[in-house]
Design an enzyme around this catalytic site. Structure first.
Site, PDB file in Angstrom:
ATOM      1  N   ASP A 349       0.852  -1.183   0.000  1.00  0.00           N
ATOM      2  CA  ASP A 349       0.000   0.000   0.000  1.00  0.00           C
ATOM      3  C   ASP A 349       0.890   1.235   0.000  1.00  0.00           C
ATOM      4  O   ASP A 349       2.111   1.143   0.021  1.00  0.00           O
ATOM      5  CB  ASP A 349      -0.968  -0.012   1.182  1.00  0.00           C
ATOM      6  CG  ASP A 349      -0.245   0.000   2.535  1.00  0.00           C
ATOM      7  OD1 ASP A 349       0.993  -0.027   2.548  1.00  0.00           O
ATOM      8  OD2 ASP A 349      -0.936   0.043   3.568  1.00  0.00           O
ATOM      9  N   ASP A 600      -1.779  -2.774   6.101  1.00  0.00           N
ATOM     10  CA  ASP A 600      -2.101  -2.628   7.518  1.00  0.00           C
ATOM     11  C   ASP A 600      -3.579  -2.422   7.800  1.00  0.00           C
ATOM     12  O   ASP A 600      -3.964  -2.216   8.942  1.00  0.00           O
ATOM     13  CB  ASP A 600      -1.306  -1.483   8.134  1.00  0.00           C
ATOM     14  CG  ASP A 600      -1.632  -0.135   7.490  1.00  0.00           C
ATOM     15  OD1 ASP A 600      -2.461  -0.094   6.551  1.00  0.00           O
ATOM     16  OD2 ASP A 600      -1.052   0.882   7.914  1.00  0.00           O
ATOM     17  N   ASN A 668      32.587 -40.579   1.205  1.00  0.00           N
ATOM     18  CA  ASN A 668      33.116 -41.447   2.251  1.00  0.00           C
ATOM     19  C   ASN A 668      32.378 -42.783   2.315  1.00  0.00           C
ATOM     20  O   ASN A 668      32.987 -43.844   2.484  1.00  0.00           O
ATOM     21  CB  ASN A 668      33.030 -40.752   3.604  1.00  0.00           C
ATOM     22  CG  ASN A 668      34.097 -39.691   3.772  1.00  0.00           C
ATOM     23  OD1 ASN A 668      35.123 -39.715   3.096  1.00  0.00           O
ATOM     24  ND2 ASN A 668      33.859 -38.747   4.669  1.00  0.00           N
TER      25      ASN A 668
END
Length: 878
Positions: A349, A600, A668
């Site tokens: 806004d 808001d 590994n």
């Protein structure tokens, strides 16, 4: 239409504790009682309680909160054992103990305990940090006490308080309504009913269903239209919401980041399953003991899994939320920080974001009665030198009236039609010296369309103010002696009496913040209910290039299929409704763009729900705060840029651990599988594999503190499992090459036995997988040009020191290790250095610049709108 049910003269005084339910009433009982009887039962009146009585009840009933955000240490600890691999290893520990391999059982048990403890500490700290942030989010309510209106924190409400609710409010407690004006509430959070329920103070029959209790407004529901006043009948856990809160708000739909983690974990599960099965079969074919084969296979499965990935993620997110909290940004859920980093488009806004948000009445144009009419068609209420309720424009009118000692005259408000976002007007039916009149206040074009007469000088003044970027509200009136109640259809045949011109200057730092967002690749679109001319002027003032302006009316004529192209070519969407905002967000998300929405007002709640990340402010309407994922204590685009940067930093550091861990671990474990095929003994004991993995993981705890290269922050990035797989199958075998070279040195030069072989490989594998982080941590820069953080350097050095010292310590023998010649350690150092050089070369040659510098495509969305309706409000927690 306003409905009253409680004349003050009918109120009977009482005390909590008198009557049926010790000073509070279940909503179903209060709904069936006359409102006067409810007030009497609660010992209250239409003027509310006095401060002394409020304090007494507050001490008796406690906070108006439902405790749904407690952090349970036992629950967090229990989650550490949800891993199927950990469960199998616990079984293996028990089996090992009872078949006589008690040293292995103890060692594996200790290692598992340390691993679980690390996960518990990190997750528990993260949950506590999230709960602390939640407690900083506040809701307020307008309450009438001793006949005066004021604002209080909703947790301070007590049974008997008289509360006003209006458009956008989340109802703060269970209320028995005393007065309503076109009031309707969204009760989907409680009843599942998607249509707002009309409210009235008239009692309902006993045993009325929840969805039909029209005389009550229930905690956690949202006012969708109108306004009202009610008395609090129940608070906290005694409310309807409190009774079912255990089942609400517990789970959230997964974010894209969490979905990516889940898919990555599934991929690792397949790889671990295949490797584990192969190694188990090899060991059985070689006629090794079954228990050894099981333990070794399980250790391999754990070894390939980055066990501390949850800890790395939660630590990164917790660090990010703490950093943002120092900049006055509150994150409701930790994972939302990472979502901020994915944002590509921000819909925002205008008021308070591009402007300062300090709305003041600057000018009144029109007749002497213009300001008076504006005060009479007003939803704000003067209270102790300020104004509460209503919107910011209503409050600005009252501030101006109080500053100039403007009286409201001898007018009496008969009825009121509150503001809504479809009509964009507020209407009042008044009795005064001139008889009965209708006064309408609202958006200028909407008021003018209802006017039979508009003076030319006011039209000219309106155009001038709009071009100058001022916010303007118009007010009009007409006589209406025939009206007894007011409806929106009565807003007709009006005479424009004047204009209110409000000032809201552009923010001085908005230009810089917009520049930062642009540099981060975040596009900005402005969605506003204001006039298009005003919105364009403000954007130009803050340096946001306006490529197009579209109004809500024009938007309604465009199909969703054509809308993405329109959004791309338009900067400002003006005079848009709440539904328009939500539609724009949904369409943009369906096009594959990660969208944030900043708003808001109650008109922003739908769009906040629809966005990938909803952002609001601490002073927002309750409905907006409830819908948002992130709350700003200062409405500042610059802080948003900080949030975007922090989210990308977290994702970049998480991916460092993922790429490094999967490639090294896979190498590994691949080496272990190969060694198992030709060695007459296990290449490493299960306890040694787990210890190697634990030391390595501990060195990576510092990854969340690491620096991130600027090119990794410049654009959003997403999970790309294809890239992870390629890393695994490219750099894993590179690691295995050096493992096999190590095997050759150990067997061909040192003629190592089982203990020497296991110790030598333990030291070499720990060195290569610990140090490779310094190559992989930067995707585009060589190791000497990208500086790691000091904690990461210290952690890696400490891990290497511990791993290399273990063979020379008293605990070496119980762990199956033996000391090594110094010359071998020099060989290992040389192999590690050569490995880093090879990985650096491979990074620069095997990966194309496109793969390195551009974000991966986002994961496909499983639904058009990922997030479901959020449950009601923070004030239900403490």
């Amino acid at each position: 239409m306003r409905t009253l049910a409680v004349p003050v003269s009918t109120v009977v005084a009482g005390r909590p504790g008198d009557g049926l339910t010790a000073g509070w009433l279940p909503a179903e009982q209060a709904a069936a009682m006359p409102s006067a009887a409810v007030l009497a039962e609660l010992g209250s009146s239409a003027d509310g309680l006095d401060d002394t009585e409020v304090a007494r009840r507050r001490a008796w009933y406690g906070a108006n909160a439902v405790r749904t955000h407690r952090v349970s240490a036992m629950r967090v600890l229990g989650r550490q054992f949800r891993s199927a691999l950990l469960g199998l290893l616990l079984v293996a520990v028990v089996v090992s103990f009872f078949v006589g391999q008690r040293t292995d059982a103890v060692v594996i048990g200790v290692i598992l305990a340390v691993s679980v403890g690390l996960g518990f500490v990190n997750e528990y700290r993260s949950e506590r940090a999230g709960a602390a942030l939640h407690d900083r989010i506040r809701h307020t309510a307008v309450v009438i006490r001793s006949g005066r209106a004021g604002q209080v924190d909703v947790t301070e409400l007590v049974p008997g308080d008289v509360v006003r609710v209006e458009l956008g409010a989340v109802v703060p407690a269970d209320l028995r309504l005393l007065e309503t004006t076109e009031l309707a509430c969204d009760e989907a959070a409680l009843s599942g009913e998607s249509v707002p329920v009309d409210k009235s103070p008239e009692p309902v029959p006993p045993d009325t269903e929840l969805a039909e209790r029209s005389s009550c407004a229930l905690m956690g529901t949202v006012v969708r239209s109108g306004s009202g006043t009610g008395v609090v009948v129940a608070t906290g856990a005694r409310t309807v919401f409190g009774g079912i809160a255990v089942g609400l708000g517990r789970r959230h739909p997964p974010t894209e980041f969490q979905t990516g983690l889940a898919r990555f974990s599934m991929m690792l599960a397949w790889v671990a399953g295949v490797l584990t099965a192969v190694i188990f079969v090899i060991n059985l074919v070689l006629h090794r003991p079954v228990i050894d084969a099981i333990l070794f296979s399980l250790a391999i499965a754990v070894g390939i899994t980055p066990q501390l990935l949850p800890a790395i993620v939660t630590t990164s997110l917790a660090i990010g939320t703490r950093r943002l909290a120092t900049k006055r940004v509150l994150v409701k859920r930790l994972v939302c920080v990472e979502d901020l980093g994915n944002v590509q488009m921000l819909f925002t806004d205008k008021t308070g974001t591009l402007t300062q948000g300090r709305i003041d009445l600057r000018e009144v144009i029109g007749t002497p009665r213009t300001l008076l009419y504006g005060l009479l068609a007003n939803e704000a209420v003067p209270a102790d030198g300020a104004a509460v309720g209503g919107n910011s424009l209503d409050q600005a009118l009252w501030r101006a009236a109080q500053a100039h000692d403007q009286p409201t005259g001898d007018y009496r408000q008969v009825d009121l039609v509150p503001f809504d976002h479809q009509r964009r007007t507020t209407s009042a039916l008044l009795d005064g010296p001139d008889g009965r009149i209708v006064v309408v206040k609202g958006a200028p074009e909407d008021i003018i369309s209802r006017c039979a007469e508009v003076p030319d000088e006011i039209r000219t003044a309106l155009d001038d103010r709009l071009v100058a970027g001022s916010r303007v509200i118009a007010v009009a009136a007409r006589t209406a002696p025939e009206l007894r109640v007011l409806a929106d259809t009565d807003e007709r045949d009006l005479v424009l009496t004047g204009l209110f011109v409000f000032s809201d200057p552009p923010k001085t730092d908005a230009r810089q913040a917009l520049g930062r967002l642009h540099a981060l690749g975040v596009g900005v679109k402005v969605l506003t209910g204001d006039h298009p001319t005003v919105a364009r002027k403000v954007c130009e003032d803050v340096g946001l290039p306006v490529t197009g302006v579209l109004t809500g009316a024009e938007l309604a004529t465009i199909d969703d299929d054509d809308l993405p192209a329109i959004i791309a070519s338009t900067t400002v969407f003006a005079r848009v409704s709440p539904e328009d905002k939500a539609r724009l967000v949904r369409v943009q998300r369906r096009s594959g763009t990660d969208v944030a929405f900043l708003g808001d007002g109650v008109n922003d709640a739908l769009a906040l729900h629809a966005a990938d990340i909803g952002i609001s402010v601490d002073t927002a309407a309750d409905a907006a705060k409830d819908a948002a994922d992130v709350l700003l204590l200062d409405k500042d685009l610059g802080v948003l840029a900080d949030g975007v940067t922090e989210g990308r930093r977290i994702f970049a550091n998480t991916i460092k651990y993922v790429l490094m861990g999967t490639s090294s671990n896979f190498g590994n474990m691949f080496s272990a599988a190969g060694a198992s095929a030709f060695l007459p003994f296990l290449p490493m004991l299960p306890s040694q594999i787990l210890l190697n993995n634990l030391i390595y993981d501990l060195t990576q705890i510092a990854i969340p503190t690491d620096r991130v290269d600027p090119d990794q922050l410049a654009r959003p990035a997403h999970w790309n499992l294809r890239e992870v797989r390629r890393f695994m199958f490219t750099f894993g075998p590179l690691s295995s090459i050096f493992d096999f070279l190590t095997f050759a040195v150990l067997l061909g030069v040192l003629h190592a036995g089982p203990a020497e072989f296991r110790t030598g490989w333990f030291v070499e594998s720990l060195a290569t997988q610990t140090l490779v982080v310094f190559v992989i941590r930067s995707r585009t820069h060589p190791i000497w040009r990208s500086r790691p953080s000091s904690p990461l350097i210290a952690a890696a050095a400490g891990g290497l020191a511990v791993g290399w010292l273990i063979p020379y310590l008293p605990i070496a023998a119980p762990l199956g290790f033996t000391s090594l010649p110094a010359a071998y350690l020099l060989v290992v150092a040389g192999l590690a250095a050569a490995y880093l050089v090879l990985v650096e070369t491979a990074k620069r040659t095997l990966l194309s610049p496109t793969d390195l510098r551009h974000p991966a495509p986002p994961l496909p969305r499983t639904t058009p709108q990922r997030r479901t309706h959020r449950r009601a409000a923070r004030f239900t927690t403490r």
